[in-house]
Design an enzyme around this catalytic site. Structure first.
Site, PDB file in Angstrom:
ATOM      1  N   ASN A  46      36.512  33.730  29.367  1.00  0.00           N
ATOM      2  CA  ASN A  46      36.247  35.009  30.026  1.00  0.00           C
ATOM      3  C   ASN A  46      36.018  36.113  28.991  1.00  0.00           C
ATOM      4  O   ASN A  46      35.939  37.285  29.339  1.00  0.00           O
ATOM      5  CB  ASN A  46      37.414  35.408  30.920  1.00  0.00           C
ATOM      6  CG  ASN A  46      37.655  34.405  32.032  1.00  0.00           C
ATOM      7  OD1 ASN A  46      36.721  33.817  32.554  1.00  0.00           O
ATOM      8  ND2 ASN A  46      38.905  34.199  32.380  1.00  0.00           N
ATOM      9  N   HIS A 132      41.823  36.358  44.473  1.00  0.00           N
ATOM     10  CA  HIS A 132      42.594  35.721  43.384  1.00  0.00           C
ATOM     11  C   HIS A 132      44.076  35.517  43.734  1.00  0.00           C
ATOM     12  O   HIS A 132      44.657  36.274  44.514  1.00  0.00           O
ATOM     13  CB  HIS A 132      42.479  36.641  42.168  1.00  0.00           C
ATOM     14  CG  HIS A 132      42.983  36.077  40.887  1.00  0.00           C
ATOM     15  ND1 HIS A 132      44.214  36.401  40.365  1.00  0.00           N
ATOM     16  CD2 HIS A 132      42.419  35.214  40.006  1.00  0.00           C
ATOM     17  CE1 HIS A 132      44.385  35.777  39.202  1.00  0.00           C
ATOM     18  NE2 HIS A 132      43.311  35.050  38.967  1.00  0.00           N
ATOM     19  N   GLU A 176      38.001  41.376  45.655  1.00  0.00           N
ATOM     20  CA  GLU A 176      37.481  41.375  44.296  1.00  0.00           C
ATOM     21  C   GLU A 176      36.087  42.003  44.370  1.00  0.00           C
ATOM     22  O   GLU A 176      35.451  41.971  45.429  1.00  0.00           O
ATOM     23  CB  GLU A 176      37.385  39.949  43.747  1.00  0.00           C
ATOM     24  CG  GLU A 176      38.754  39.289  43.595  1.00  0.00           C
ATOM     25  CD  GLU A 176      38.688  37.889  42.980  1.00  0.00           C
ATOM     26  OE1 GLU A 176      37.793  37.630  42.158  1.00  0.00           O
ATOM     27  OE2 GLU A 176      39.537  37.068  43.335  1.00  0.00           O
ATOM     28  N   SER A 180      35.768  35.510  41.180  1.00  0.00           N
ATOM     29  CA  SER A 180      35.991  34.783  39.935  1.00  0.00           C
ATOM     30  C   SER A 180      35.555  33.328  39.980  1.00  0.00           C
ATOM     31  O   SER A 180      35.295  32.734  38.943  1.00  0.00           O
ATOM     32  CB  SER A 180      37.458  34.869  39.534  1.00  0.00           C
ATOM     33  OG  SER A 180      38.277  34.430  40.593  1.00  0.00           O
ATOM     34  N   ASP A 205      39.575  44.657  42.971  1.00  0.00           N
ATOM     35  CA  ASP A 205      39.919  43.986  41.719  1.00  0.00           C
ATOM     36  C   ASP A 205      38.609  43.706  40.964  1.00  0.00           C
ATOM     37  O   ASP A 205      37.826  42.846  41.354  1.00  0.00           O
ATOM     38  CB  ASP A 205      40.672  42.694  42.024  1.00  0.00           C
ATOM     39  CG  ASP A 205      41.160  41.998  40.763  1.00  0.00           C
ATOM     40  OD1 ASP A 205      40.584  42.240  39.683  1.00  0.00           O
ATOM     41  OD2 ASP A 205      42.103  41.195  40.863  1.00  0.00           O
ATOM     42  N   HIS A 208      36.485  40.681  36.625  1.00  0.00           N
ATOM     43  CA  HIS A 208      35.404  39.960  35.938  1.00  0.00           C
ATOM     44  C   HIS A 208      34.168  40.815  35.667  1.00  0.00           C
ATOM     45  O   HIS A 208      33.293  40.415  34.919  1.00  0.00           O
ATOM     46  CB  HIS A 208      35.006  38.720  36.738  1.00  0.00           C
ATOM     47  CG  HIS A 208      36.054  37.671  36.692  1.00  0.00           C
ATOM     48  ND1 HIS A 208      36.166  36.775  35.654  1.00  0.00           N
ATOM     49  CD2 HIS A 208      37.097  37.413  37.513  1.00  0.00           C
ATOM     50  CE1 HIS A 208      37.200  36.003  35.860  1.00  0.00           C
ATOM     51  NE2 HIS A 208      37.789  36.364  36.977  1.00  0.00           N
ATOM     52  N   LYS A 238      39.629  40.020  29.705  1.00  0.00           N
ATOM     53  CA  LYS A 238      38.387  39.273  29.897  1.00  0.00           C
ATOM     54  C   LYS A 238      37.295  39.874  29.004  1.00  0.00           C
ATOM     55  O   LYS A 238      37.364  39.712  27.799  1.00  0.00           O
ATOM     56  CB  LYS A 238      38.064  39.217  31.384  1.00  0.00           C
ATOM     57  CG  LYS A 238      39.072  38.251  32.038  1.00  0.00           C
ATOM     58  CD  LYS A 238      39.108  38.205  33.513  1.00  0.00           C
ATOM     59  CE  LYS A 238      40.175  37.166  33.915  1.00  0.00           C
ATOM     60  NZ  LYS A 238      40.713  37.367  35.255  1.00  0.00           N
TER      61      LYS A 238
END
Ligand code: PLP
Length: 389
Positions: A46, A132, A176, A180, A205, A208, A238
Site C-alpha cells: 500500500n 473495512h 470507504e 480496499s 474512510d 486508500h 499507505k
C-alpha cells in the site's frame, strides 16, 4: 490445555483459510521485494507512491529521533503533546481544507475510537456492506444498532434511513471512499446530500485514496466536499509511506473527539520520528502530486490490458485491481502461479472478502511500469482460460 486451538487451526487449513506472514526483505530496486532469495515485483504494497523509502522521509525521521528521542512518552493529553504533532495537524487541515485535524495512532485505532465516540446504544449506524474490518469493530464497540446497506447501493441506504431513522436518537452513515478490496469508489457527494436530508452524520474512510487522488493528493473527498463530511479518516501508513492516521474535522468536532475518543485519550502519542516522516510525506505530495497522477494512469493501462487480453472486467477505478478467482483454492492457485513467475501477490480470502469472491488483489505502486506488468496480463489470461475448461 485449550483444545479448541489446534481444532480451529486444522479447520482453517482444511478450508484454505490458514494465513501466515511471508518473510520479505526490501530490494535495492524500487517496486520489488526479496522473497526466499528471489526478487519479485511487489503487488501487495500500500506504499502506493513509494514514499516509505524516500530519502526525505528517512532523514526527517532520523533527525526527529535524535532531537526528541524514540518515543513521545505519554498520551497527548498527558505529557506527550509536541509541536510536531500540532504542525502535522495543521498541514493536514490545509491539505484537506478542514477547519482542524486530529492525529490518531493508526487507521484501525481511528475507526475503533471515533465511531463509539459518535454513537452509542440508542443510535443507528448505516454501513456499506464491504466496509473495512476496523469500521466493523468500531461499530461493535459502539453498541449502536447496525444497518448494513448493499455495496454502494445508495437507494438501499435511503430506504433504510427512511424506515428506521426516526426510531433512533443519532444516526451515522459510514463508507470507504476508495474500497480496499475492489478498488471502486463511493459517491461521496451523494452520501453527503443524503446524510443531510436524514439528519445523520457522515464518516468517510479515505485510507486508500489519501495521497493518490485529488488535485493536490488530498484524497477522494475533494476540498469542496470535506466540510460536508463530519469525519474524514485518512492514514499515513499507505500512500504517505509512514504510520499513523488522522481525522479531518471541524474545530468543534476535534474538541469533542479529544474529550470522547478513547483511542486518542488512552493511547500513547505517535513517536516524534514517525510524526516527522508523515510531515515530510504530506509536504512532498502537496508540492508534487505527479506521482499519484502517474499511478492512476498506469492503473488505467493495466485494467485496459486485462480487459482486452484476458477478458477480466473489474469495478476498479484505481490502483487496486482485484482478479477474482472465486474459490479459496483457485485464488491460491493464481497466487502461486504469479509468485513462480516473479510477481509477489497474495490471495485474499473470506472473511476479508465475501465468500465465493476469493481473489488476488493487485495493488500497483508509482515506481512500476506497464512493461513490468505485461507478463502478468498473459498469466492472468491463461489462468482464466484454465478455469473455463
Ligand atoms: C488499512 C485500512 C485501515 C487501517 O489503517 P492503518 O493505519 O493501517 O491501521 C482503515 N480503513 C481502511 C479502509 C483501510 O484500508
Amino acid at each position: 490445555m485449550q483444545s479448541f486451538i489446534p481444532k480451529e487451526l486444522q479447520g482453517l487449513r482444511e478450508q484454505g483459510l490458514f494465513r501466515k506472514p511471508h518473510l520479505l526483505a526490501p530490494s535495492e530496486t524500487p517496486g520489488y521485494v526479496i522473497y526466499n532469495g528471489r526478487r519479485l515485483l511487489d503487488l501487495c504494497s500500500n506504499d502506493y507512491l513509494g514514499l516509505s523509502h524516500s530519502p526525505e522521509l528517512a532523514q526527517a525521521c532520523c533527525a526527529a529521533a535524535r532531537k526528541y528521542g524514540a518515543g513521545a512518552g505519554a498520551s497527548r493529553l498527558m505529557s506527550g503533546n509536541r509541536a510536531l504533532h500540532q504542525s502535522l495537524e495543521q498541514e493536514i487541515s490545509s491539505l484537506k481544507n478542514s477547519e482542524a485535524a486530529l492525529l490518531l495512532g493508526s487507521g484501525y485505532l481511528a475507526n475503533v475510537g471515533i465511531i463509539p465516540a459518535l454513537c452509542a446504544r440508542h443510535d443507528a449506524i448505516f454501513s456499506d456492506r464491504l466496509n473495512h474490518a476496523s469500521i466493523m469493530d468500531g461499530i461493535l464497540l459502539s453498541r449502536a444498532t447496525l444497518f448494513r446497506y448493499g455495496h454502494n447501493d445508495l437507494e438501499h441506504l435511503e430506504s433504510m434511513l427512511q424506515e428506521h431513522r426516526r426510531d433512533f436518537r443519532r444516526a451515522l452513515v459510514i463508507s470507504e471512499s476508495l474500497f480496499s478490496m475492489d478498488g471502486d469508489m463511493a459517491d461521496v457527494e451523494r452520501l453527503a446530500e443524503i446524510k443531510k436530508r436524514y439528519d445523520a452524520m457522515l464518516l468517510i474512510d479515505d485510507a486508500h485514496a489519501t495521497g493518490v487522488f485529488g488535485e493536490h493528493g488530498e484524497g477522494a473527498v475533494s476540498r469542496d466536499l470535506t466540510p460536508e463530511v463530519d469525519v474524514t479518516v485518512g492514514t499515513f501508513g499507505k500512500a504517505l509511506g509512514s504510520y499513523g492516521a488522522f481525522a479531518a474535522v471541524s474545530r468543534e468536532m476535534k474538541e469533542y473527539l479529544v474529550n470522547r475518543c478513547r483511542t486518542f485519550i488512552f493511547s500513547t502519542a505517535l513517536p516524534p520520528s514517525v510524526t516527522a516522516a508523515s510531515l515530510a510525506a504530506v509536504k512532498s505530495i502537496s508540492e508534487d502530486p505527479s506521482r499519484g497522477k502517474y499511478l492512476l494512469e498506469l492503473s488505467g493501462r493495466l485494467r485496459q490490458q486485462l480487459l482486452e487480453r484476458a477478458g477480466i472486467r473489474t469495478d476498479s477505478v484505481s490502483q487496486i485491481i482485484p482478479i477474482i478467482a472465486g474459490s479459496n483454492s483457485r485464488a491460491l492457485e493464481l497466487q502461486n502461479l504469479l509468485m513462480d513467475a516473479g510477481f509477489f501477490t497474495k490471495a485474499v480470502r473470506p472473511p476479508t472478502v465475501p465468500r465465493g469472491t476469493a481473489r488476488v488483489r493487485l495493488s500497483l505502486t508509482a515506481n512500476q511500469s506497464i512493461e513490468q506488468l505485461m507478463p502478468l496480463v498473459e498469466l492472468c489470461a491463461e489462468f482464466m482460460n484454465s478455469g473455463n475448461s
